[in-house]
Structure formats: C-alpha cells, structure tokens
Motif scaffolding. Structure first.
Motif, PDB file in Angstrom:
ATOM      1  N   ARG A 112      17.711  -1.645  25.632  1.00 34.54           N
ATOM      2  CA  ARG A 112      16.900  -1.601  26.851  1.00 34.54           C
ATOM      3  C   ARG A 112      16.759  -2.984  27.437  1.00 34.54           C
ATOM      4  O   ARG A 112      16.334  -3.906  26.765  1.00 34.54           O
ATOM      5  N   ASN A 113      17.130  -3.089  28.696  1.00 37.66           N
ATOM      6  CA  ASN A 113      16.970  -4.390  29.336  1.00 37.66           C
ATOM      7  C   ASN A 113      15.774  -4.344  30.283  1.00 37.66           C
ATOM      8  O   ASN A 113      15.083  -3.329  30.416  1.00 37.66           O
ATOM      9  N   VAL A 114      15.564  -5.446  30.964  1.00 32.74           N
ATOM     10  CA  VAL A 114      14.365  -5.575  31.788  1.00 32.74           C
ATOM     11  C   VAL A 114      14.313  -4.511  32.890  1.00 32.74           C
ATOM     12  O   VAL A 114      13.243  -4.019  33.262  1.00 32.74           O
ATOM     13  N   MET A 115      15.477  -4.106  33.380  1.00 32.55           N
ATOM     14  CA  MET A 115      15.467  -3.125  34.453  1.00 32.55           C
ATOM     15  C   MET A 115      15.073  -1.735  33.973  1.00 32.55           C
ATOM     16  O   MET A 115      14.466  -0.975  34.717  1.00 32.55           O
ATOM     17  N   HIS A 116      15.459  -1.382  32.748  1.00 35.75           N
ATOM     18  CA  HIS A 116      15.020  -0.098  32.202  1.00 35.75           C
ATOM     19  C   HIS A 116      13.495  -0.081  32.090  1.00 35.75           C
ATOM     20  O   HIS A 116      12.832   0.879  32.486  1.00 35.75           O
ATOM     21  N   TRP A 117      12.967  -1.139  31.527  1.00 37.86           N
ATOM     22  CA  TRP A 117      11.510  -1.239  31.394  1.00 37.86           C
ATOM     23  C   TRP A 117      10.855  -1.183  32.768  1.00 37.86           C
ATOM     24  O   TRP A 117       9.862  -0.490  32.980  1.00 37.86           O
TER      25      TRP A 117
END
Length: 448
Positions: free
Chosen positions: A256-261
DNA sequence: ATAGGGTTAG
C-alpha cells in the motif's frame, strides 16, 4: 557545457563516442542533449537517405528530453532540432517523427497538425499522438474525426479518445466508446484504460453501471491490479459511497502506497466517517508511509464534516511544519468551510485574506453559505462584492441565488430586485439538483 | 526507441 566536456574527459572516450544515444539519454537538460546530438551528427556527417537505427535512437532520446521539460525551456530548441532532422532524413523514421510530433503537440496544436499532415508514413502511434494532442487542447470533435478515419486502432487509440471525452466532462460518451471497444473485441482493455474509465465513474457517480462491471471484468480476467488501478478502484468505490468494497480492494493490495491510503481517507471523509478517516490517517503514519498534499485534503475534510475546529487547525499547521507542504486551494477550502460552519465567520474571512493563492468561487461560496446560516450580513456584504466579480454565470449560477437569498433574508428587497435583474441580463440559471438510482441489473451491463 | 493512467475543498 563545461560539465559535459569535463565528464567526457574523465570517461576517457572521444567526443563522438560520448555523443552516443546513451549519453544523450543521460543528459541533464534538453539543451545538453541537443548539443550532444548535434555533435554526433557532425561526426557522422550524415548525407545519405538511409537511416542508421543508432542515429534515430539518438534523435528520439533528444526529443524525449525536449518533451519532458517545461515548454519554455525547450520551445526554441525544437525547431532547431526539427531542422537538423529534416537535413539528415532522420525524420523519415516513424519513431523520430512521432517523437517530434509529441514535442510540438505539447506546445501548439497548429504546428502539430501541420507536421502531422506532412508525415508520409503515418502509423498507429502517429495518429494516437495527434488524437491525444487534440484531446489535450480540448478539441474532442477533431480528435474523434481522426479516430474515426484512422486505418487501424490499438488500445492506445481507444484510450486517447476515451480520455478526451472524460476530460471534456462527457463520461457517457466515454463509456459508450468503451463498450464499443469491448464489443469490437479487437483491443483488450489494459490497466491504463481501466484507470481512465474508473476515474470517470468516480466523477459521475455511475458506480453500478460501469464501475462495478469494470471491477468484475478485472476479476473475471484475473487481471493484475497494479498500483494505479488499485488506487482508482479504491477511489471509485470510496467516492461512490461503497466504503466496504473500497476497503476490500485496499486490504487486498499486496503493497500500500500513499495514494491507496489517501483514497481510503478521502472516501471515508466525503461520506462523513470522520473518525474512521482520521484513524486511517494515524494508522498510515504508523506504517511509515509519508502523507502527501492530497492526503491532507482528506484529513481536513474529515475534520470539517465533524466540526473539529481545533483538530483541523492542528492538522493544517502540521502539514506545513511537519511535512513542509504549503497549503493549496483545496486545503483552504476545507479550513474556510470548517471555520465558517462552526460560526467563526471572522476567522474564515481572515483565512481567505491570508491565502497565498487567489481565492475562487468555491471558497467564497462556502463562506457566503455560512453567512446565510448565521445571518451575518456584515461579512456577507464583503463576500458578495468579491464573489460577483469572479462568478461565471454559466458555471456558478447557484451563487447568484445565494446572494439574492441573503438580501431577502436581510429584508433588502431592492437589492434582491437588482440581483434578479442581473441574473436575467447574464442569463444565469441555477443548475437544478438531480439524483438518480440505477435499476438496471448489473449483469446485463457487464462488459465481458 | 515513438502514444495513453491513480488520490483533491462547495
């Protein structure tokens, strides 16, 4: 230039050898790439009409430098490069002409079209580049014209025209073409085109009709959900209010990267799950993922929905002090709304005045709506003056109604009359509110 | 080697 000479001397290579495609690829600026490329041409003394692939590689890399830099830095270099390509017949190579077309297409449509017409051996990519150029400049009709007349299409052609419709806010036309593509069966959707479609679904809210069937298509065909596709799936579900489905996709992402979060946080925040959104944010920080600017719009939006003035203020400050992000219009939008809707109209007004970016209609409108809510005519007066200066009658019709409502609330019937006359003169029409539900069975709209 | 993509305030 000195830097290049110095590094060439260090490498022990000759000048011409260094001006290879590799060196050009590694150049630090378009100008540097162009110098290397010209040196290469001089050395090779190209006069024949037969193109050496190594030379066309070098040309493409040089052009890539020009296209990836801001227009102002490379616009004067492109014609110079163009001249060299013409002199050396390199332009007869499809790779080179496409790359040049792409360079022009970023800056000017007209030059791009002239070049396009002059290219004798157009291939699919040539067409795709020109279609994308039209779409980028907002001329989707011309884009469609080319799309319809091109001899063969690939997935990128469909992607280009569909993207064009999406950006012209015509998702229904985009969806129509998407289904046409599926039915034609020649081009299989790739992750990129699905991302385009899904982001359009999120915008138009047509979740069941398209978004879910796209997701089903992905699962049925065991497609790899890459980073971007994952983000747009979470974003689509989140925006449309299917937070459970958003969460399922989120959980299934291998990494999970920042955009998923961020997609998760924004989805939760939009639908009023403020606590959950903030808990997600803290969890994200706990896993060591660094937030970006958009993450903070979600966080501030969460605070806004819950009326958490203090927390919102803290996050707003932390954004700059802990993460170094200057607030953008979206962040101000949340803060102004948060303050104004909590009755702190003066603070909201000062916040707008303190902004480093020009306030827009959205910002003024949210303050104005709060003025109506709290019957604060002093601030309303100031806001009305500003908002009427920048409102576009076509897009911001609601503002005029709001202004008129405020005057009516204050019993200022003369002013009400004035606004109504103004509205008639500008042919302002408030967009009617609308909502829809989908009754069609999902299976019948799936795209297998 | 050439073209196309993700999260954003009312």
């Amino acid at each position: 230039m000195d830097r290049i000479k110095f590094s060439i001397r260090l490498s022990g290579l000759s000048w011409a050898e260094s001006a290879s495609a590799v060196a050009i690829r590694l150049a630090s600026s378009p100008k540097e790439a162009l110098i290397l490329f010209k040196a290469r041409l001089r050395h090779r003394n190209l006069q024949t009409t037969v193109v050496d692939p190594h030379d066309s590689h070098a040309a493409v890399f040089t052009l890539k430098h020009c296209s990836s830099c801001p227009i102002t830095n490379s616009s004067r270099l492109i014609p110079s490069l163009h001249a060299h390509l013409l002199k050396t017949s390199l332009l007869s190579c499809a790779h080179v002409s496409c790359a040049l077309l792409h360079c022009y297409s970023i800056a000017t449509l007209s030059f791009a079209r002239i070049l396009f017409d002059e290219i004798p051996n157009k291939n699919v990519v040539t067409y795709n580049t020109m279609i994308t150029c039209y779409a980028r400049h907002g001329n989707v009709i011309a884009a469609r014209g080319l799309f319809d007349q091109m001899p063969e299409r690939d997935i990128a052609s469909w992607s280009a025209i569909i993207c064009g419709y999406m950006h012209r806010c015509n998702p229904s036309q985009a969806f129509l073409l998407f289904r046409e593509m599926i039915q034609a069966g020649k081009s299989k959707p790739d992750p990129m085109i699905l991302v385009t479609i899904l982001s359009g679904c999120a915008e138009s809210g047509s979740l069941g009709l398209i978004g879910k069937s796209v997701h089903a298509y992905i699962e049925r065909n065991h497609m790899d959900v890459n980073v971007q596709l994952g983000t747009s799936l979470i974003g689509m579900y989140g925006r449309c209010g299917c937070l459970k489905s958003a969460f399922t996709v989120f959980e299934r992402m291998p990494e999970r990267n920042v955009m998923h979060w961020t997609s998760m946080i924004c989805g939760l925040a939009i639908h009023g799950y403020s606590e959950e959104a903030l808990a997600f944010f803290e969890r994200m920080l706990g896993t060591g993922v660094r937030p970006n600017k958009v993450t903070f719009t979600g966080v501030l939006n969460a605070c806004k929905h819950a009326g958490m003035v203090e927390a919102g203020h803290n996050y707003f400050c932390s954004m700059k002090s802990d993460f170094g992000f200057d607030p953008e219009i979206y962040h101000y939008g949340c803060m102004v709304d948060l303050l104004a809707n909590s009755g702190m109209l003066d603070d909201a007004y000062s916040m707008i005045q303190s902004m480093k970016v020009e306030p827009n209609v959205v910002i003024w409108t949210s303050l104005l709506a709060a003025c109506k809510k709290y019957k604060n005519f002093d601030i309303a007066e100031k806001v009305i003056e500003k908002v009427l200066q920048i409102a576009e009658p076509d897009d911001d019709g609601g503002v005029y109604t709001l202004v008129s409502d405020l005057y009516a609330l204050g019993g200022r019937w003369n002013d009400v009359q004035k606004v109504r006359v103004l509205m008639d003169r500008l042919v302002v029409r408030k967009k009617r509110g609308s909502s829809f539900i989908e009754v069609e069975d999902l299976r019948s709209s799936s795209c297998s």
